[in-house]
Design a protein around this motif. Structure first.
Motif, PDB file in Angstrom:
ATOM      1  N   THR A 159     -56.242  22.162  16.181  1.00 28.20           N
ATOM      2  CA  THR A 159     -54.806  22.044  16.393  1.00 28.20           C
ATOM      3  C   THR A 159     -54.176  21.436  15.148  1.00 28.20           C
ATOM      4  OG1 THR A 159     -55.068  19.837  17.356  1.00 28.20           O
ATOM      5  CG2 THR A 159     -55.125  21.716  18.861  1.00 28.20           C
ATOM      6  N   LYS A 160     -52.896  21.272  15.187  1.00 28.69           N
ATOM      7  CA  LYS A 160     -52.185  20.670  14.063  1.00 28.69           C
ATOM      8  C   LYS A 160     -52.667  19.240  13.854  1.00 28.69           C
ATOM      9  CE  LYS A 160     -47.556  19.496  12.420  1.00 28.69           C
ATOM     10  NZ  LYS A 160     -46.109  19.481  12.746  1.00 28.69           N
ATOM     11  N   VAL A 161     -52.962  18.879  12.610  1.00 22.13           N
ATOM     12  CA  VAL A 161     -53.453  17.543  12.282  1.00 22.13           C
ATOM     13  C   VAL A 161     -52.265  16.619  12.046  1.00 22.13           C
ATOM     14  CG1 VAL A 161     -54.847  16.160  10.696  1.00 22.13           C
ATOM     15  CG2 VAL A 161     -55.542  18.499  11.273  1.00 22.13           C
ATOM     16  N   ASP A 162     -52.267  15.492  12.702  1.00 24.24           N
ATOM     17  CA  ASP A 162     -51.185  14.514  12.586  1.00 24.24           C
ATOM     18  C   ASP A 162     -51.442  13.631  11.363  1.00 24.24           C
ATOM     19  OD1 ASP A 162     -49.123  12.742  12.954  1.00 24.24           O
ATOM     20  OD2 ASP A 162     -49.984  11.758  14.710  1.00 24.24           O
ATOM     21  N   TYR A 163     -51.082  14.126  10.184  1.00 23.01           N
ATOM     22  CA  TYR A 163     -51.348  13.392   8.953  1.00 23.01           C
ATOM     23  C   TYR A 163     -50.547  12.092   8.893  1.00 23.01           C
ATOM     24  CZ  TYR A 163     -53.669  17.622   7.320  1.00 23.01           C
ATOM     25  OH  TYR A 163     -54.515  18.691   7.190  1.00 23.01           O
ATOM     26  N   VAL A 164     -49.323  12.111   9.411  1.00 26.02           N
ATOM     27  CA  VAL A 164     -48.515  10.884   9.430  1.00 26.02           C
ATOM     28  C   VAL A 164     -49.192   9.821  10.298  1.00 26.02           C
ATOM     29  CG1 VAL A 164     -46.293   9.892  10.094  1.00 26.02           C
ATOM     30  CG2 VAL A 164     -46.380  12.137   8.997  1.00 26.02           C
ATOM     31  N   ALA A 220     -47.865  -5.361  11.003  1.00 27.91           N
ATOM     32  CA  ALA A 220     -47.148  -5.384  12.285  1.00 27.91           C
ATOM     33  C   ALA A 220     -46.038  -4.339  12.308  1.00 27.91           C
ATOM     34  CB  ALA A 220     -46.572  -6.779  12.536  1.00 27.91           C
ATOM     35  N   ALA A 221     -45.271  -4.248  11.213  1.00 23.12           N
ATOM     36  CA  ALA A 221     -44.176  -3.274  11.157  1.00 23.12           C
ATOM     37  C   ALA A 221     -44.711  -1.849  11.210  1.00 23.12           C
ATOM     38  CB  ALA A 221     -43.352  -3.496   9.888  1.00 23.12           C
ATOM     39  N   VAL A 222     -45.787  -1.584  10.459  1.00 24.08           N
ATOM     40  CA  VAL A 222     -46.372  -0.244  10.452  1.00 24.08           C
ATOM     41  C   VAL A 222     -46.921   0.097  11.834  1.00 24.08           C
ATOM     42  CG1 VAL A 222     -48.271   1.153   9.534  1.00 24.08           C
ATOM     43  CG2 VAL A 222     -46.876  -0.226   7.990  1.00 24.08           C
ATOM     44  N   PHE A 223     -47.536  -0.871  12.490  1.00 28.11           N
ATOM     45  CA  PHE A 223     -48.110  -0.616  13.810  1.00 28.11           C
ATOM     46  C   PHE A 223     -47.032  -0.216  14.819  1.00 28.11           C
ATOM     47  CE2 PHE A 223     -49.481  -2.072  18.041  1.00 28.11           C
ATOM     48  CZ  PHE A 223     -50.640  -1.327  18.170  1.00 28.11           C
ATOM     49  N   VAL A 224     -45.912  -0.925  14.807  1.00 29.23           N
ATOM     50  CA  VAL A 224     -44.822  -0.590  15.740  1.00 29.23           C
ATOM     51  C   VAL A 224     -44.311   0.821  15.465  1.00 29.23           C
ATOM     52  CG1 VAL A 224     -42.466  -1.162  16.455  1.00 29.23           C
ATOM     53  CG2 VAL A 224     -44.143  -2.993  16.102  1.00 29.23           C
ATOM     54  N   GLY A 225     -44.058   1.126  14.186  1.00 29.83           N
ATOM     55  CA  GLY A 225     -43.591   2.464  13.850  1.00 29.83           C
ATOM     56  C   GLY A 225     -44.616   3.533  14.181  1.00 29.83           C
ATOM     57  N   TRP A 226     -45.885   3.215  13.980  1.00 26.56           N
ATOM     58  CA  TRP A 226     -46.958   4.170  14.272  1.00 26.56           C
ATOM     59  C   TRP A 226     -47.025   4.484  15.763  1.00 26.56           C
ATOM     60  CZ3 TRP A 226     -51.530   3.303  17.117  1.00 26.56           C
ATOM     61  CH2 TRP A 226     -52.461   4.345  17.070  1.00 26.56           C
ATOM     62  N   VAL A 227     -46.920   3.457  16.598  1.00 24.72           N
ATOM     63  CA  VAL A 227     -46.967   3.677  18.048  1.00 24.72           C
ATOM     64  C   VAL A 227     -45.817   4.578  18.481  1.00 24.72           C
ATOM     65  CG1 VAL A 227     -46.720   2.569  20.300  1.00 24.72           C
ATOM     66  CG2 VAL A 227     -48.222   1.560  18.578  1.00 24.72           C
ATOM     67  N   LEU A 228     -44.605   4.301  17.976  1.00 22.17           N
ATOM     68  CA  LEU A 228     -43.449   5.122  18.345  1.00 22.17           C
ATOM     69  C   LEU A 228     -43.653   6.569  17.903  1.00 22.17           C
ATOM     70  CD1 LEU A 228     -40.539   2.647  17.446  1.00 22.17           C
ATOM     71  CD2 LEU A 228     -41.436   3.210  19.723  1.00 22.17           C
ATOM     72  N   TRP A 229     -44.229   6.754  16.713  1.00 21.84           N
ATOM     73  CA  TRP A 229     -44.492   8.116  16.222  1.00 21.84           C
ATOM     74  C   TRP A 229     -45.511   8.820  17.101  1.00 21.84           C
ATOM     75  CZ3 TRP A 229     -42.830  11.601  12.636  1.00 21.84           C
ATOM     76  CH2 TRP A 229     -43.699  12.655  12.336  1.00 21.84           C
ATOM     77  N   LEU A 265     -46.334   8.305  20.194  1.00 24.82           N
ATOM     78  CA  LEU A 265     -45.831   8.600  21.535  1.00 24.82           C
ATOM     79  C   LEU A 265     -44.975   9.867  21.553  1.00 24.82           C
ATOM     80  CD1 LEU A 265     -44.873   5.017  22.804  1.00 24.82           C
ATOM     81  CD2 LEU A 265     -46.794   6.434  23.561  1.00 24.82           C
ATOM     82  N   ARG A 266     -44.375  10.198  20.420  1.00 23.46           N
ATOM     83  CA  ARG A 266     -43.509  11.377  20.358  1.00 23.46           C
ATOM     84  C   ARG A 266     -44.200  12.596  19.761  1.00 23.46           C
ATOM     85  NH1 ARG A 266     -37.875   8.603  18.072  1.00 23.46           N
ATOM     86  NH2 ARG A 266     -37.589   7.126  19.789  1.00 23.46           N
ATOM     87  N   SER A 267     -45.374  12.395  19.173  1.00 24.55           N
ATOM     88  CA  SER A 267     -46.055  13.498  18.507  1.00 24.55           C
ATOM     89  C   SER A 267     -46.675  14.444  19.527  1.00 24.55           C
ATOM     90  CB  SER A 267     -47.143  12.954  17.582  1.00 24.55           C
ATOM     91  OG  SER A 267     -47.891  14.016  17.015  1.00 24.55           O
ATOM     92  N   PRO A 268     -46.508  15.771  19.349  1.00 23.10           N
ATOM     93  CA  PRO A 268     -47.124  16.721  20.286  1.00 23.10           C
ATOM     94  C   PRO A 268     -48.642  16.779  20.152  1.00 23.10           C
ATOM     95  CG  PRO A 268     -46.080  17.881  18.464  1.00 23.10           C
ATOM     96  CD  PRO A 268     -45.705  16.439  18.317  1.00 23.10           C
ATOM     97  N   ALA A 269     -49.175  16.434  18.972  1.00 23.97           N
ATOM     98  CA  ALA A 269     -50.625  16.413  18.756  1.00 23.97           C
ATOM     99  C   ALA A 269     -50.977  15.127  18.017  1.00 23.97           C
ATOM    100  CB  ALA A 269     -51.070  17.633  17.958  1.00 23.97           C
ATOM    101  N   PRO A 270     -50.946  13.985  18.711  1.00 24.56           N
ATOM    102  CA  PRO A 270     -51.105  12.694  18.035  1.00 24.56           C
ATOM    103  C   PRO A 270     -52.497  12.497  17.466  1.00 24.56           C
ATOM    104  CG  PRO A 270     -51.176  12.394  20.414  1.00 24.56           C
ATOM    105  CD  PRO A 270     -50.808  13.829  20.166  1.00 24.56           C
ATOM    106  N   ALA A 271     -52.567  11.705  16.388  1.00 18.81           N
ATOM    107  CA  ALA A 271     -53.868  11.332  15.831  1.00 18.81           C
ATOM    108  C   ALA A 271     -54.666  10.552  16.864  1.00 18.81           C
ATOM    109  CB  ALA A 271     -53.675  10.510  14.556  1.00 18.81           C
TER     110      ALA A 271
END
Length: 551
Positions: free
Chosen positions: A271-276, A313-322, A324-330
């Motif tokens: 599937t699509k790889v979640d590089y972000v 901490a900032a990256v972790f919060v942003g990563w979780v939000l990303w 949760l919205r990603s169709p194919a999450p890492a």
């Protein structure tokens, strides 16, 4: 049967060599289906023999959602693993022996390596630090890519990286290039998650538990062997370069095993790889580890510690939000935090904090002098190694025995016993730390508890993870243990720093008491978390027991 346009577009699943040898070709339980598994298997077997090769099988069921049926019932649906499967497990066991040997070989030689590279003792600490940071990036990325593109394929990449890294470290006497070599060696940490996934795609139940127990046993046993071998080889070797080549020999054999003798896991749809998402994991882990490792030297509130931790901490919060919205999450964040596998991850974090974060305090406490510091045993390096080695050996024994105990009392009970023994062993140090014999007794109890958790935690996690996600599930577990060890190291350093005796350079006994209470409390949390792990059903318990024919 006539091929229609509808079924012509369906993917055809090719039977691998391992499938042909073992007789396993993707049953319902691998895709999260339940029901009358025995009848379904018979129906599948009939279809395999009756359909012409040109006729495509029915499309695979959709990926199970969180909370759906997972890996643990596979034994009921998969045929028993035969001699071929057991042989492949043996090959993977050798890979873990090589992995443990390589990891245990380097630390005893750090002083010699520093002189060889003409760097200071402070600089040589980065020799291991960059390997840990590399592992923090490699483990989630490669384990997830293994789920998508094949676990053996990614294991091959990881083995080649380690082989190149060990050779570069041995033969190139340049500090910057040696550090690059250690970055490549960081791929060692993903071997075990990929191997666990390979095991669980083909065998399951009690057979899989025994296989995972063997993998963990030989990993820890290999580390012990590597530690002792480093000193022995250094005594007879004419040069440090030749000494450092010793791990390369085992890794080279492991490469041959993986390339020639280990079959691939079943075909997967990429599937699509979640590089972000993967980049977010990498930045978070690296920033967190840099901050936590620096805390031991400069304190928790130094800018060199606070800044990386705030970034993490900032990256972790942003990563979780990303995610949760990603169709194919890492990483499936909802799954990690779910009632089903979340308690196992929490238990793994607590376990890693003590197992990997507390070894330095064992050495400093035992090496202290009762006449000067008022505690300790004035132990030599050999005596300290004896105690740490005892804990490690008993952990190896516990990892080897957990599958036998699980067959009798259930894996959840084994997990609870392991957490109880680990907590009891750490709390026992409080009344027994005044004598070497008492301290050793507490260490024995700790070692047995650690071993049961060392084997049973990843085994149960692999059973609870959805089919097709075993690699990333094990990878996240390994990353959490590493993060827990770094976190505990920083906390323990702060505890000892706060307990410094005025006008002296050593901590009072109160600092060590705080650490022992912390370690015991961590395993109490671990025990409570494991109470929330789903119980094995009667069907699962029966499915996990191999019939006599399996032996």
């Amino acid at each position: 049967m006539r091929v229609t346009p509808a079924n012509r577009s369906r993917p055809v699943r090719l039977v691998s060599r391992w499938d042909a040898a073992v007789g396993e070709t993707g049953t319902a339980s691998q895709h999260g289906e339940t029901g009358t598994t025995g009848q379904h298997n018979q129906h599948n077997q009939h279809n395999r023999t009756a359909q012409p090769a040109s006729i495509a099988p029915p499309p695979l069921p959709p990926k199970p959602e969180i909370g759906s049926t997972v890996n643990s019932p596979q034994t009921a649906a998969l045929p028993l693993a035969g001699a071929r499967a057991r042989t492949v497990v043996g090959f993977l066991v050798f890979c873990e022996l090589a992995s443990g040997f390589t990891q245990g070989f380097t630390p005893p030689l750090l002083k010699d390596i520093a002189a060889h590279l003409a760097v200071s003792d402070a600089d040589i600490t980065w020799f291991l630090t960059v390997q840990s940071l590399s592992a923090a990036v490699c483990v989630p990325l490669l384990s997830k890519l293994g789920d998508l593109f094949g676990h053996r394929r990614l294991l091959r990449i990881a083995v080649v990286a380690v082989l190149v890294g060990t050779i570069v470290t041995a033969l190139v006497p340049s500090y910057p290039i040696a550090l690059i070599g250690r970055v490549l060696v960081g791929a060692l940490s993903v071997w075990l998650p990929l191997e666990i996934a390979l095991v669980h795609t083909r065998i399951s139940g009690d057979s899989a538990r025994r296989a995972i127990g063997l993998l963990v046993t030989f990993l820890t046993g290999g580390a012990i062997l590597g530690t002792f071998a480093a000193g022995g080889i250094a005594l007879i070797s004419p040069s440090l370069s030749l000494t450092l080549l010793a791990p390369s020999v085992l890794v080279l054999i492991a490469a041959f095993v993986v390339f020639r003798l280990v079959p691939e896991s079943p075909a997967r749809t990429a599937t699509k790889v979640d590089y972000v998402g993967f980049a977010g994991i990498a930045v978070f882990m690296v920033a967190a580890l840099i901050g936590l490792r620096g805390a031991g030297d400069t304190g928790l509130f130094a800018p060199a510690v606070v800044v990386p931790l705030l970034i993490a901490a900032a990256v972790f919060v942003g990563w979780v939000l990303w995610e949760l919205r990603s169709p194919a999450p890492a990483v499936d964040v909802r799954l990690v935090a779910s009632r089903r596998v979340g308690p196992v991850y929490l238990a793994g974090l607590c376990f890693g904090m003590v197992m990997f974060g507390g070894q330095a305090q064992i050495a400093t406490f035992m090496g202290s002098s009762p006449g000067r510091e008022g505690y300790g045993f004035e132990a030599t390096a050999g005596t300290i190694s004896l105690v740490i080695g005892t804990i490690t050996i008993l952990a190896t024994v516990g990892a080897a025995l957990f599958s036998v105990l699980s067959a009798r009392i259930g894996i959840r009970t084994v997990l609870l016993v392991g957490a109880f023994l680990s907590a009891a062993g750490n709390f026992l140090v409080l009344p027994l730390h005044g004598s070497f014999g008492g301290y050793l007794i507490a260490s024995v109890v700790q070692g047995l508890g650690y071993g049961l958790l060392l084997g049973a935690l990843p085994a149960r996690l692999a059973e609870l993870a959805p089919a097709g996600s075993t690699g990333i599930a094990a990878g996240i577990y390994n990353s959490l243990r590493t993060l827990g060890g770094a976190l505990a190291s920083a906390v323990f350093a702060a505890m000892l720093g706060a307990a410094l005796v005025p006008g002296a350079e050593f901590a009072g006994i109160g600092g060590y008491i705080s650490i022992w209470v912390f370690c015991g409390a961590a395993f109490v949390v671990c025990f409570v978390a494991l109470l929330l792990v789903p119980r094995e059903t009667a069907a699962e318990r029966a499915a996990a027991a191999d019939p006599p024919a399996a032996h």
